[in-house]
Write an enzyme that holds these catalytic residues in place. Structure first.
Site, short mmCIF file in Angstrom:
data_model
loop_
_atom_site.label_atom_id
_atom_site.label_comp_id
_atom_site.label_asym_id
_atom_site.label_seq_id
_atom_site.Cartn_x
_atom_site.Cartn_y
_atom_site.Cartn_z
N SER A 1 4.06 1.44 7.87
CA SER A 1 3.73 2.75 7.30
C SER A 1 2.97 3.58 8.32
O SER A 1 3.09 4.80 8.37
CB SER A 1 2.88 2.58 6.04
OG SER A 1 3.53 1.71 5.15
N MET B 1 0.84 -1.20 0.00
CA MET B 1 0.00 0.00 0.00
C MET B 1 0.87 1.25 0.00
O MET B 1 0.39 2.36 0.30
CB MET B 1 -0.95 0.01 1.20
CG MET B 1 -1.91 -1.19 1.19
SD MET B 1 -3.47 -0.86 2.00
CE MET B 1 -2.92 -0.52 3.65
N HIS C 1 9.20 -3.42 3.48
CA HIS C 1 8.83 -3.68 2.09
C HIS C 1 10.08 -4.04 1.27
O HIS C 1 10.05 -4.96 0.46
CB HIS C 1 8.19 -2.43 1.46
CG HIS C 1 6.92 -1.99 2.12
ND1 HIS C 1 6.83 -0.82 2.85
CD2 HIS C 1 5.67 -2.54 2.16
CE1 HIS C 1 5.59 -0.66 3.30
NE2 HIS C 1 4.87 -1.69 2.91
N MET D 1 8.66 -2.12 11.82
CA MET D 1 8.43 -1.07 10.81
C MET D 1 7.02 -1.18 10.27
O MET D 1 6.52 -2.29 10.05
CB MET D 1 9.43 -1.20 9.67
CG MET D 1 10.81 -0.79 10.07
SD MET D 1 11.88 -0.70 8.63
CE MET D 1 13.40 -0.25 9.44
P1 AMP Z 1 1.47 -2.80 3.54
O1 AMP Z 1 2.04 -1.82 2.57
O2 AMP Z 1 1.51 -2.34 4.97
O3 AMP Z 1 0.14 -3.35 3.11
O4 AMP Z 1 2.46 -4.05 3.53
C1 AMP Z 1 2.81 -4.70 2.33
C2 AMP Z 1 3.57 -5.95 2.67
O5 AMP Z 1 4.74 -5.62 3.43
C3 AMP Z 1 2.74 -6.92 3.55
O6 AMP Z 1 2.97 -8.25 3.11
C4 AMP Z 1 3.31 -6.67 4.92
O7 AMP Z 1 3.19 -7.79 5.78
C5 AMP Z 1 4.76 -6.39 4.61
N1 AMP Z 1 5.40 -5.65 5.70
C6 AMP Z 1 4.92 -4.53 6.31
N2 AMP Z 1 5.74 -4.17 7.33
C7 AMP Z 1 6.74 -5.09 7.38
C8 AMP Z 1 7.89 -5.27 8.20
N3 AMP Z 1 8.17 -4.45 9.19
N4 AMP Z 1 8.70 -6.33 7.95
C9 AMP Z 1 8.41 -7.19 6.94
N5 AMP Z 1 7.34 -7.07 6.12
C10 AMP Z 1 6.52 -6.03 6.33
#
Ligand code: AMP
Length: 275
Positions: free
Chosen positions: A177, A21, A28, A175
């Site tokens: 967003s 997102m 990411h 971490m």
């Molecule tokens: P998001 O943009 O928050 O929807 O996350 C996109 C992908 O990144 C999802 O598969 C999350 O689980 C992964 N993600 C988010 N934060 C982390 C993190 N701190 N460590 C590893 N993967 C992450």
């Protein structure tokens, strides 16, 4: 994107896909690095998916910075950025959803009842467009990964799911967003989540096998902290997400935590293997 993916597939390229997102951070980037390691071509999507936000949630205020995201993607040599608009993905007559039952009514599903239906729907749509061989998800959202795994299995989707470990700030905060929402004060208080998970892990390493005792000790840390509102702390089996009672040798568990720190809702977890 579908035409590009068809061309890549006919050229026998292995396509790795990282759905996000946006407001990208090193969590990411770790998924991107894993995809680059395992695949010929890496596609990243950035799409703040409206169907996974409830009307009272943070869709409008979700942090966005496409220019700095593009820099991170370039720095990591991502091959394709897929950046669709909400209108392209959900045209006015859109009326089809993908829903996993059972796994989705507890923990995150209890606090966000419409969330996972939006997640599985968008992952299904994006994967039909990107046609990946492998997809990359973070353990940070462990229940999400588990729900998607079930969708892949039940609907016979023809791609693998790779779960990558949670990337943390140097002080332990996972971490996210959404960390951008935290005030300095909240940011400091939020450390209690990862610290409690660490403590739980240490208890288990020292031989504790009673999940209730572990959860109670974690809960106690939050009693003095009035600005943190706990949603849940639980120890669950990794595959079923069913709550554990006594931790058994040879099995793996997630210790889950979700809390509102000030106005920001955060989730975190650790994976433990019982010897
Ligand atoms: P998001 O943009 O928050 O929807 O996350 C996109 C992908 O990144 C999802 O598969 C999350 O689980 C992964 N993600 C988010 N934060 C982390 C993190 N701190 N460590 C590893 N993967 C992450």
């Amino acid at each position: 994107m579908q035409i590009i993916s068809d061309q890549l597939r006919s050229g026998r390229k292995i396509i790795g896909f990282v759905p996000t997102m946006g407001f990208l951070h090193d969590g990411h980037a770790s998924l991107i690095r894993k995809s680059k390691e395992q695949c010929d071509v890496t596609v990243v999507s950035i799409f703040v998916n409206p169907t996974q936000f409830a009307p009272n949630e943070d869709l409008e205020s979700y942090p966005r910075d496409i220019e700095s995201d593009k820099l991170l993607l370039r720095k990591n040599n991502v091959d394709f950025l897929f950046l669709p608009s909400a209108e392209e993905i959900y045209p006015p007559n859109f009326n089809t959803y993908v829903e996993v039952f059972g796994l989705t009514n507890k923990f995150e599903g209890e606090f966000r009842p419409t969330h996972f239906k939006g997640v599985t729907t968008i992952v299904a749509i994006l994967c039909n467009i990107v046609k990946p061989h492998k997809t990359y998800f973070g353990q940070k959202d462990a229940q999400q990964a588990c729900v998607i795994k079930k969708m892949i299995k039940d609907l016979q989707f023809d791609f693998d799911l790779v779960i990558c470990p949670t990337v943390r700030e140097p002080d332990g905060l996972a971490m996210s967003s959404r960390n951008a929402y935290l005030t300095n004060d909240d940011r400091q208080k939020a450390l209690l989540l990862s610290q409690s998970l660490d403590e739980a892990k240490k208890l288990i390493d020292a031989g504790e096998r009673n999940a209730l005792i572990i959860v109670k000790k974690m809960n106690n840390n939050f009693i003095p902290e009035k600005s943190i509102h706990l949603n849940y702390i639980s120890v669950v089996e990794v595959d079923s997400f069913s709550e554990a009672d006594i931790l058994e040798a040879g099995k793996s568990y997630f210790i889950l935590i979700a809390a509102k720190v000030g106005k920001t809702r955060l989730i975190d977890n650790v994976l433990v293997h019982i010897k």
